[in-house]
Design an enzyme around this catalytic site. Structure first.
Site, PDB file in Angstrom:
ATOM      1  N   HIS A   1       0.842  -1.198   0.000  1.00  0.00           N
ATOM      2  CA  HIS A   1       0.000   0.000   0.000  1.00  0.00           C
ATOM      3  C   HIS A   1       0.885   1.259   0.000  1.00  0.00           C
ATOM      4  O   HIS A   1       0.586   2.243  -0.675  1.00  0.00           O
ATOM      5  CB  HIS A   1      -0.896   0.039   1.239  1.00  0.00           C
ATOM      6  CG  HIS A   1      -1.879  -1.101   1.332  1.00  0.00           C
ATOM      7  ND1 HIS A   1      -1.796  -2.069   2.295  1.00  0.00           N
ATOM      8  CD2 HIS A   1      -2.969  -1.394   0.596  1.00  0.00           C
ATOM      9  CE1 HIS A   1      -2.800  -2.922   2.153  1.00  0.00           C
ATOM     10  NE2 HIS A   1      -3.518  -2.548   1.120  1.00  0.00           N
TER      11      HIS A   1
ATOM     12  N   ASP B   1      -4.381  -7.398  -7.442  1.00  0.00           N
ATOM     13  CA  ASP B   1      -5.797  -7.715  -7.665  1.00  0.00           C
ATOM     14  C   ASP B   1      -6.091  -7.471  -9.147  1.00  0.00           C
ATOM     15  O   ASP B   1      -6.753  -6.499  -9.515  1.00  0.00           O
ATOM     16  CB  ASP B   1      -6.661  -6.823  -6.764  1.00  0.00           C
ATOM     17  CG  ASP B   1      -6.369  -7.077  -5.300  1.00  0.00           C
ATOM     18  OD1 ASP B   1      -6.962  -7.989  -4.730  1.00  0.00           O
ATOM     19  OD2 ASP B   1      -5.506  -6.371  -4.728  1.00  0.00           O
TER      20      ASP B   1
ATOM     21  N   GLN C   1      -9.716  -7.212 -10.371  1.00  0.00           N
ATOM     22  CA  GLN C   1     -10.289  -5.962  -9.859  1.00  0.00           C
ATOM     23  C   GLN C   1      -9.832  -4.786 -10.715  1.00  0.00           C
ATOM     24  O   GLN C   1     -10.630  -3.915 -11.095  1.00  0.00           O
ATOM     25  CB  GLN C   1      -9.845  -5.764  -8.406  1.00  0.00           C
ATOM     26  CG  GLN C   1     -10.054  -4.368  -7.853  1.00  0.00           C
ATOM     27  CD  GLN C   1      -9.727  -4.300  -6.367  1.00  0.00           C
ATOM     28  OE1 GLN C   1     -10.477  -4.789  -5.550  1.00  0.00           O
ATOM     29  NE2 GLN C   1      -8.601  -3.712  -6.021  1.00  0.00           N
TER      30      GLN C   1
ATOM     31  N   SER D   1       0.045  -8.960   1.678  1.00  0.00           N
ATOM     32  CA  SER D   1      -1.409  -8.898   1.784  1.00  0.00           C
ATOM     33  C   SER D   1      -1.785  -8.684   3.247  1.00  0.00           C
ATOM     34  O   SER D   1      -1.110  -9.189   4.155  1.00  0.00           O
ATOM     35  CB  SER D   1      -2.027 -10.214   1.291  1.00  0.00           C
ATOM     36  OG  SER D   1      -3.362 -10.303   1.730  1.00  0.00           O
ATOM     37  N   SER D   2      -2.870  -7.951   3.437  1.00  0.00           N
ATOM     38  CA  SER D   2      -3.359  -7.732   4.799  1.00  0.00           C
ATOM     39  C   SER D   2      -3.710  -9.062   5.455  1.00  0.00           C
ATOM     40  O   SER D   2      -3.710  -9.173   6.668  1.00  0.00           O
ATOM     41  CB  SER D   2      -4.604  -6.851   4.762  1.00  0.00           C
ATOM     42  OG  SER D   2      -4.362  -5.714   3.987  1.00  0.00           O
TER      43      SER D   2
END
Ligand code: AMP
Length: 283
Positions: free
Chosen positions: A37, A152, A155, A187-188
């Site tokens: 991020h 993603d 997405q 990744s979270s």
């Protein structure tokens, strides 16, 4: 860094600056931020005058209530990471602020099959909810540039389609997937992996790399089937491994007939669902 929880306050802040000619870069997230991020935020901050990051765990894109409840929330850590990544504005709305008229008003867009394969099979309704929130957030922030991760991939393709069919005046920028040193895509959800699960998770990226090599001598359907087998090890249950056209997201039969090809996969490691992808070919 400024923090806004209300749409009206964010609007006012951005309106003044846009009138002065400043440009806005936008990074929508669901929080539990990591260095992947941070890369998007840095990119936004380098390319535009005001980097806006939103943290909003969007209820309409979760098809399982437990997944929504269990989604990690680490607000203090997120703020610290944004501060060191050049974020100018953090937008932290609650659900009524994003959906003042309720969550039902879904976007009526023909995704032209982009939402059907892969994640579409395993997470019914997910992309409708994702598109709904992205459109709403774009209406709120009205950025010049929107930054989203290659991680993603499906997405990204759907958001690109949404921008194109609605003629939205925003440039979509793809950010490369940031990985741990052993290849696991950040990744979270990785924080939910036990040490044993964490140790086997790099098999996902290893299999994607193997597929890229193997495609030089074998057909995409054969490689996809072999990759599913390779991912079927104790502790991992693969959901799909598909080698698709980078534009249509439909599985391909023959590599030579396509200019842009991506392999996409999703696996369950215990309760943790991981997705990843790798470009196989890009002419
Ligand atoms: P999320 O908070 O998981 O919804 O992700 C917010 C944005 O960060 C999306 O555009 C993701 O594609 C992107 N992202 C997530 N993980 C990574 C990663 N490892 N590298 C680069 N971008 C990522």
């Amino acid at each position: 860094m400024f923090l806004f929880k209300k749409v009206a306050d964010l609007h006012h802040f951005l309106h003044v600056r846009k009138k002065q000619g400043q440009t806005v870069g936008f990074v929508p997230t669901m929080g539990a931020l990591h260095q992947g991020h941070a890369t998007l935020v840095r990119q936004a901050s380098n390319a535009t005058d005001i980097a806006v990051c939103s943290i909003f765990v969007n209820p309409t894109q979760f098809n399982e209530a437990t997944d929504l409840r269990k989604y990690p929330r680490t607000p203090e850590k997120d703020i610290a990471l944004l501060l060191e990544s050049g974020c100018s504005v953090l937008f932290l709305p609650d659900v009524p602020e994003v959906y003042p008229d309720g969550q039902q008003s879904k976007l009526d867009i023909d995704f032209e099959q982009l939402d059907q394969p892969m994640e579409g099979v395993h997470r019914p309704g997910h992309f409708k909810g994702m598109a709904q929130v992205v459109k709403r957030l774009l209406d709120i922030v009205q950025p010049d540039q929107l930054f989203m991760g290659q991680k993603d991939y499906q997405q990204f393709a759907i958001v690109q389609h949404l921008i194109s069919v609605l003629h939205l005046p925003v440039k979509l920028v793809m950010s490369a997937t940031l990985r741990e040193p052993d290849g696991l895509a950040m990744s979270s959800r990785n924080m939910h992996l036990s040490p044993d699960q964490r140790a086997i998770a790099p098999l996902v990226f290893q299999t994607l790399n193997w597929a890229k090599e193997a495609l030089k001598v074998e057909s995409p359907p054969a490689i996809a089937a072999a990759a599913m087998k390779a991912l079927t090890v104790p502790g991992i249950v693969p959901e799909y491994f598909e080698i698709v056209d980078g534009k249509t997201l439909q599985s391909i039969e023959n590599l030579d007939e396509h200019d842009h090809v991506v392999a996409c996969t999703a696996v369950k490691v215990g309760e943790v669902r991981l997705i990843d992808n790798l470009e196989m070919k890009n002419l």
